[in-house]
Write an enzyme that holds these catalytic residues in place. Structure first.
Site, PDB file in Angstrom:
ATOM      1  N   HIS A 203       0.814  -1.221   0.000  1.00  0.00           N
ATOM      2  CA  HIS A 203       0.000   0.000   0.000  1.00  0.00           C
ATOM      3  C   HIS A 203       0.850   1.274   0.000  1.00  0.00           C
ATOM      4  O   HIS A 203       0.316   2.374  -0.158  1.00  0.00           O
ATOM      5  CB  HIS A 203      -0.951   0.008   1.208  1.00  0.00           C
ATOM      6  CG  HIS A 203      -2.283   0.615   0.912  1.00  0.00           C
ATOM      7  ND1 HIS A 203      -2.488   1.539  -0.091  1.00  0.00           N
ATOM      8  CD2 HIS A 203      -3.496   0.425   1.489  1.00  0.00           C
ATOM      9  CE1 HIS A 203      -3.753   1.896  -0.119  1.00  0.00           C
ATOM     10  NE2 HIS A 203      -4.396   1.231   0.829  1.00  0.00           N
TER      11      HIS A 203
ATOM     12  N   ASP B  19      -1.981   1.902  -4.830  1.00  0.00           N
ATOM     13  CA  ASP B  19      -3.244   2.333  -4.235  1.00  0.00           C
ATOM     14  C   ASP B  19      -4.287   1.235  -4.364  1.00  0.00           C
ATOM     15  O   ASP B  19      -4.204   0.366  -5.246  1.00  0.00           O
ATOM     16  CB  ASP B  19      -3.752   3.609  -4.914  1.00  0.00           C
ATOM     17  CG  ASP B  19      -2.822   4.803  -4.686  1.00  0.00           C
ATOM     18  OD1 ASP B  19      -2.146   4.805  -3.637  1.00  0.00           O
ATOM     19  OD2 ASP B  19      -2.777   5.689  -5.546  1.00  0.00           O
TER      20      ASP B  19
END
Length: 425
Positions: free
Chosen positions: A398, A402
């Site tokens: 992450h 995204d």
């Protein structure tokens, strides 16, 4: 008589140290030149070190799990002649640590599984082992013995220094010798408490797997995404292609189709086909699509790599995947086969499951988990119908991927698999 000091050799590839996986000899053993004496694991591979001379093992340094630097004395032989060790040396290698015997269960263990008959062969002379002396055997033999409830201390080994081979274990089990538990009588018997324990040192590949997983999970903020895919049409195409496959081509599983679908999806989402150097804070996107295929072996988990899948058709992808995974399971995969991946696929195969949270193969930024396909009742156009369904699990870094990007990649793969003709367009 003299002493011959043998130093851990330079294994190449810039290796400066190795982890002792297993000593294949013990103090007092008579060894011939080129007999295997030590199994060592490096960051690149696991190799067996042969004896440099003929002699008797005088002392060894380190036990399983210890790290030895290249160039350090690891074993000393007593040899004919002067040897290479000076008597005036102030220091001498430390003697090997005596291994403690494994703790044994206080009660009986379940019956050993029935094995097919083994061809008669001359039995090896029984090996008399001193108390606390560990029987010599490869990890694969030890695993088989545990599965068959056989204590290797009772097995006669025919190899160097009484080393136990698969054939020795087969003969022992086929002969019904002591050390294999007896079957429980029909009708059952009174159940008994079991209080035994076994301490298993985390070493070798298992420790490297543990270190890698800990590094990945503790430094990468994972997020996972799940989806189900209707592979009914894909299954029909797969069956057709297998029935009409070219001579010599392997049978197609789902994985080659998924590999081809990933090629098209990753070309549209290049941020997912990347490596992240978190020390330099640099993400390197790769044009080459080199797919790691997580492969379970009797030695632990490896990730062989199918390189440049973007340049392959489905048959060559299937052939190369079979080659690298088979070589890995057989212990014949080289460094080139086990490095260079840009994205990884992990498949639970027939174990299936509804979902999982696969751990990213650092420094990659994503991983796709594939579950088994099965017929399920689903709703289509207001009607309940039976379709062949497969679940996909994915995890993403992450920091650089995204949620939208990871989810989009999986949705692209889903679209290609549900409309398999588009994989080839």
């Amino acid at each position: 008589m003299g002493s011959f000091e043998f130093k851990l050799p330079d294994i190449g590839e810039g290796v400066v140290e190795g982890e002792v996986v297993e000593w294949l000899v013990a103090v007092g053993d008579s060894i011939k030149e080129d007999d295997p004496i030590l199994s060592v694991m490096t960051d690149k591979a696991t190799v067996e070190i042969p004896a440099p001379c003929e002699g008797t093992v005088k002392s060894i340094v380190g036990e399983a799990g210890d790290i030895l630097p290249v160039g350090a004395v690891c074993i000393v032989f007593e040899v004919e002649g002067d040897g290479n060790a000076s008597e005036e040396k102030a220091t001498a290698p430390a003697p090997a640590k005596e291994e403690k015997p494994a703790k044994k269960a206080a009660a009986a263990t379940p019956a050993a599984p029935t094995l097919p008959p083994v061809e008669a062969a001359p039995a090896a002379a029984p090996v008399v082992r001193a108390a606390g002396t560990k029987a010599l055997a490869s990890p694969a033999v030890r695993q088989r013995a545990r599965s068959a409830n056989v204590d290797l201390q009772h097995v006669a080994g025919s190899g160097p220094a009484g080393r136990i081979s698969h054939a020795d274990l087969d003969r022992h089990i086929a002969g019904g010798a002591s050390g294999a538990s007896s079957a429980r009588p029909m009708g059952g018997s009174a159940k008994v408490e079991r209080n035994g324990t076994e301490d298993i040192k985390v070493i070798g590949l298992r420790r490297k797997i543990a270190d890698g997983m800990m590094s990945s999970y503790s430094t990468i903020p994972h997020f996972s995404y799940f989806e189900e895919v209707d592979v009914t049409a894909l299954e029909e195409l797969r069956q057709h292609l297998n029935a009409t496959r070219p001579e010599g081509a392997p049978k197609l599983t789902y994985l080659p189709f998924i590999m081809q679908a990933l090629v098209k999806a990753l070309e549209q989402r290049p941020e997912c086909n990347a490596l992240y150097d978190d020390e330099a804070n640099v993400v390197t996107r790769h044009e080459a699509i080199n797919l790691g295929i997580a492969t379970q072996t009797d030695r632990g988990l490896y990730v062989p790599v199918v390189k440049h899948v973007e340049a392959m058709d489905i048959w060559s992808a299937a052939t190369e995947m079979l080659r690298v995974t088979s070589a890995t399971r057989d212990g014949k995969a080289g460094v080139e086969d086990l490095s260079g991946s840009t994205f990884t696929i992990t498949s639970l195969g027939r174990l299936g499951g509804l979902g999982a949270t696969p751990i990213i193969n650092k420094p990659e930024v994503g991983i796709l988990g594939v579950h088994n396909a099965k017929d399920r009742a689903v709703v289509r156009n207001g009607h309940v119908v039976v379709r062949r369904m497969m679940n996909l699990s994915s995890s993403w870094d992450h920091r650089v991927v995204d949620g939208h990007d990871g989810a989009t990649l999986v949705q692209l793969v889903k679209t290609y698999l549900e409309n398999p003709a588009t994989i080839f367009m």
